[in-house]
Design a protein around this motif. Structure first.
Motif, PDB file in Angstrom:
ATOM      1  N   ASP A 143       0.836  -1.187   0.000  1.00 31.83           N
ATOM      2  CA  ASP A 143       0.000   0.000   0.000  1.00 31.83           C
ATOM      3  C   ASP A 143       0.880   1.249   0.000  1.00 31.83           C
ATOM      4  N   PHE A 144       0.267   2.334  -0.471  1.00 28.86           N
ATOM      5  CA  PHE A 144       0.935   3.617  -0.591  1.00 28.86           C
ATOM      6  C   PHE A 144       0.064   4.628   0.143  1.00 28.86           C
ATOM      7  N   LYS A 145       0.689   5.460   0.986  1.00 29.32           N
ATOM      8  CA  LYS A 145      -0.065   6.429   1.777  1.00 29.32           C
ATOM      9  C   LYS A 145       0.071   7.823   1.177  1.00 29.32           C
ATOM     10  N   TYR A 146      -1.067   8.412   0.833  1.00 27.57           N
ATOM     11  CA  TYR A 146      -1.112   9.790   0.335  1.00 27.57           C
ATOM     12  C   TYR A 146      -1.297  10.743   1.512  1.00 27.57           C
ATOM     13  N   TYR A 147      -0.580  11.851   1.485  1.00 27.02           N
ATOM     14  CA  TYR A 147      -0.706  12.837   2.560  1.00 27.02           C
ATOM     15  C   TYR A 147      -0.660  14.242   1.978  1.00 27.02           C
ATOM     16  N   VAL A 148      -1.213  15.188   2.750  1.00 25.11           N
ATOM     17  CA  VAL A 148      -1.228  16.602   2.373  1.00 25.11           C
ATOM     18  C   VAL A 148       0.114  17.208   2.747  1.00 25.11           C
ATOM     19  N   ALA A 149       0.634  18.066   1.885  1.00 32.19           N
ATOM     20  CA  ALA A 149       1.913  18.723   2.173  1.00 32.19           C
ATOM     21  C   ALA A 149       1.799  19.562   3.439  1.00 32.19           C
TER      22      ALA A 149
END
Length: 186
Positions: A143-149
């Motif tokens: 899995d890959f985790k997307y995050y806000v800058a």
């Protein structure tokens, strides 16, 4: 229909313009010539070479997270890419487990690595899949985790000796969106 392995597989669909058969499930990796029979006795060569490959397994990825805007270059490391070394046109990375999840084409494929850019996604984790033939996506258990800058409001101190070792505090918001490998650099 025969699939070049010496095994026959029945037609799933047959029309005047096409025949659909499944590839044989016990074929070993390699290239085979495909043959077709309409009566189960007389086989003719299709003139097509079909490549059987071992499905990808035991891969890792780096980095394991990136910005919601996409564009992070993710390197998949493992074995199984060697059969497709340099063949970028049939390989896809899918970012999510739904069949309509967005896909990207790799920018590089080597015998033990594949590099794909991420797509834009909302914050959170998505499962990652790779298809070496644009159709059959391998469940890689990755899995890959997307995050806000994060946003930055101040840095203190703003200068230090070139020998390093100065404790630098960066203030702002959103630093816990992804904390696997926080570092100061460049």
């Amino acid at each position: 229909a025969a699939n070049g392995t010496g095994h026959e597989t029945p037609a799933l669909e047959l029309s005047d313009s096409h025949v659909v058969c499944r590839s044989h499930p016990k074929a070993s990796s390699g290239v085979r010539e495909l043959f077709l029979s309409l009566n189960g006795v007389d086989y003719g060569s299709t003139g097509v070479l079909y490549k059987y490959y071992s499905q990808l397994a035991d891969l890792s990825l780096s980095p394991t997270g990136g910005l919601v805007g996409g564009g992070t270059l993710v390197t998949f490391i493992g074995h199984g890419f060697d059969a497709f070394f340099g063949a970028l046109n049939d390989t896809l990375c899918r970012w999510g487990n739904a069949t309509h999840s967005p896909v990207t084409a790799p920018v590089s494929i080597q015998p033990t690595t594949l590099i794909c850019p991420t797509v834009a996604q909302p914050p959170g984790s998505v499962d990652v899949f790779i298809a070496l033939n644009k159709i059959d996506y391998a469940n890689l258990d990755l899995d890959f985790k997307y995050y806000v800058a994060p946003s930055f409001s101040s840095v203190s101190p703003t200068l230090g000796a070139s020998s390093g070792g100065v404790r630098v505090t960066i203030s702002g918001r959103g630093f816990l969106g992804f904390t696997e490998d926080a570092s100061l650099g460049r």
